[in-house]
Write a protein that holds these residues in place. Structure first.
Motif, mmCIF file in Angstrom:
data_model
loop_
_atom_site.group_PDB
_atom_site.id
_atom_site.type_symbol
_atom_site.label_atom_id
_atom_site.label_comp_id
_atom_site.label_asym_id
_atom_site.label_seq_id
_atom_site.Cartn_x
_atom_site.Cartn_y
_atom_site.Cartn_z
ATOM 1 N N ALA A 34 34.032 17.776 26.802
ATOM 2 C CA ALA A 34 32.778 17.118 27.177
ATOM 3 C C ALA A 34 31.576 17.941 26.718
ATOM 4 O O ALA A 34 30.589 17.385 26.210
ATOM 5 C CB ALA A 34 32.731 16.882 28.682
ATOM 6 N N VAL A 35 31.643 19.253 26.882
ATOM 7 C CA VAL A 35 30.536 20.110 26.459
ATOM 8 C C VAL A 35 30.409 20.103 24.933
ATOM 9 O O VAL A 35 29.300 20.023 24.403
ATOM 10 C CB VAL A 35 30.703 21.537 27.011
ATOM 11 N N ALA A 36 31.516 20.157 24.226
ATOM 12 C CA ALA A 36 31.459 20.102 22.763
ATOM 13 C C ALA A 36 30.799 18.805 22.300
ATOM 14 O O ALA A 36 29.956 18.814 21.396
ATOM 15 C CB ALA A 36 32.870 20.238 22.170
ATOM 16 N N LYS A 41 25.841 16.030 20.288
ATOM 17 C CA LYS A 41 24.823 14.996 20.480
ATOM 18 C C LYS A 41 23.437 15.577 20.741
ATOM 19 O O LYS A 41 22.501 14.857 21.037
ATOM 20 C CB LYS A 41 25.230 14.058 21.615
ATOM 21 N N GLY A 42 23.332 16.900 20.667
ATOM 22 C CA GLY A 42 22.041 17.551 20.792
ATOM 23 C C GLY A 42 21.585 17.891 22.195
ATOM 24 O O GLY A 42 20.424 18.194 22.426
ATOM 25 N N TRP A 43 22.493 17.845 23.145
ATOM 26 C CA TRP A 43 22.131 18.184 24.519
ATOM 27 C C TRP A 43 21.754 19.662 24.600
ATOM 28 O O TRP A 43 22.347 20.513 23.932
ATOM 29 C CB TRP A 43 23.293 17.924 25.460
ATOM 30 N N SER A 44 20.805 19.981 25.467
ATOM 31 C CA SER A 44 20.425 21.364 25.720
ATOM 32 C C SER A 44 21.401 21.981 26.721
ATOM 33 O O SER A 44 22.100 21.267 27.448
ATOM 34 C CB SER A 44 19.016 21.416 26.310
ATOM 35 N N HIS A 60 26.173 28.610 29.601
ATOM 36 C CA HIS A 60 26.109 29.239 28.285
ATOM 37 C C HIS A 60 27.106 30.382 28.175
ATOM 38 O O HIS A 60 27.815 30.512 27.176
ATOM 39 C CB HIS A 60 24.687 29.735 28.003
ATOM 40 N N LYS A 61 27.191 31.203 29.224
ATOM 41 C CA LYS A 61 28.120 32.336 29.197
ATOM 42 C C LYS A 61 29.565 31.869 29.060
ATOM 43 O O LYS A 61 30.346 32.431 28.301
ATOM 44 C CB LYS A 61 27.960 33.175 30.466
ATOM 45 N N VAL A 67 29.644 26.414 20.344
ATOM 46 C CA VAL A 67 28.604 26.196 19.339
ATOM 47 C C VAL A 67 29.234 26.335 17.970
ATOM 48 O O VAL A 67 30.037 27.248 17.740
ATOM 49 C CB VAL A 67 27.439 27.197 19.537
ATOM 50 N N LYS A 68 28.895 25.436 17.065
ATOM 51 C CA LYS A 68 29.485 25.455 15.718
ATOM 52 C C LYS A 68 29.512 26.857 15.136
ATOM 53 O O LYS A 68 28.513 27.562 15.165
ATOM 54 C CB LYS A 68 28.730 24.506 14.778
#
Length: 72
Positions: A34-36, A41-44, A60-61, A67-68
């Motif tokens: 889901a996070v990927a 889709k450009g979500w922050s 983020h941690k 992240v690509k």
């Protein structure tokens, strides 16, 4: 889908614990997928964190490797 209101635990603790482990692994895999998708889709990170019910820093941690270029 598992309905937590009707789910019956086994009388065998080993079976129940194995179920817990399997559900955790499934939840982790679903969260990462889901996070990927959200990142694609450009979500922050703030929006992702809000969706997960955690802080931006925690999201983020835990998941920044998605992240690509940083995939596990």
């Amino acid at each position: 889908m598992i309905d937590p209101d009707t789910f019956q635990l086994s009388d065998d603790p080993a079976e129940t614990l194995a179920t817990v482990v399997a559900l955790r692994r499934l939840a982790d895999r679903l969260e990462r997928q889901a996070v990927a998708t959200a990142l694609e889709k450009g979500w922050s990170w703030a929006r992702i964190a809000q969706g997960l019910g955690i802080s931006k820093q925690a999201a983020h941690k835990r998941l920044s490797d998605l992240v690509k270029g940083n995939e596990r």
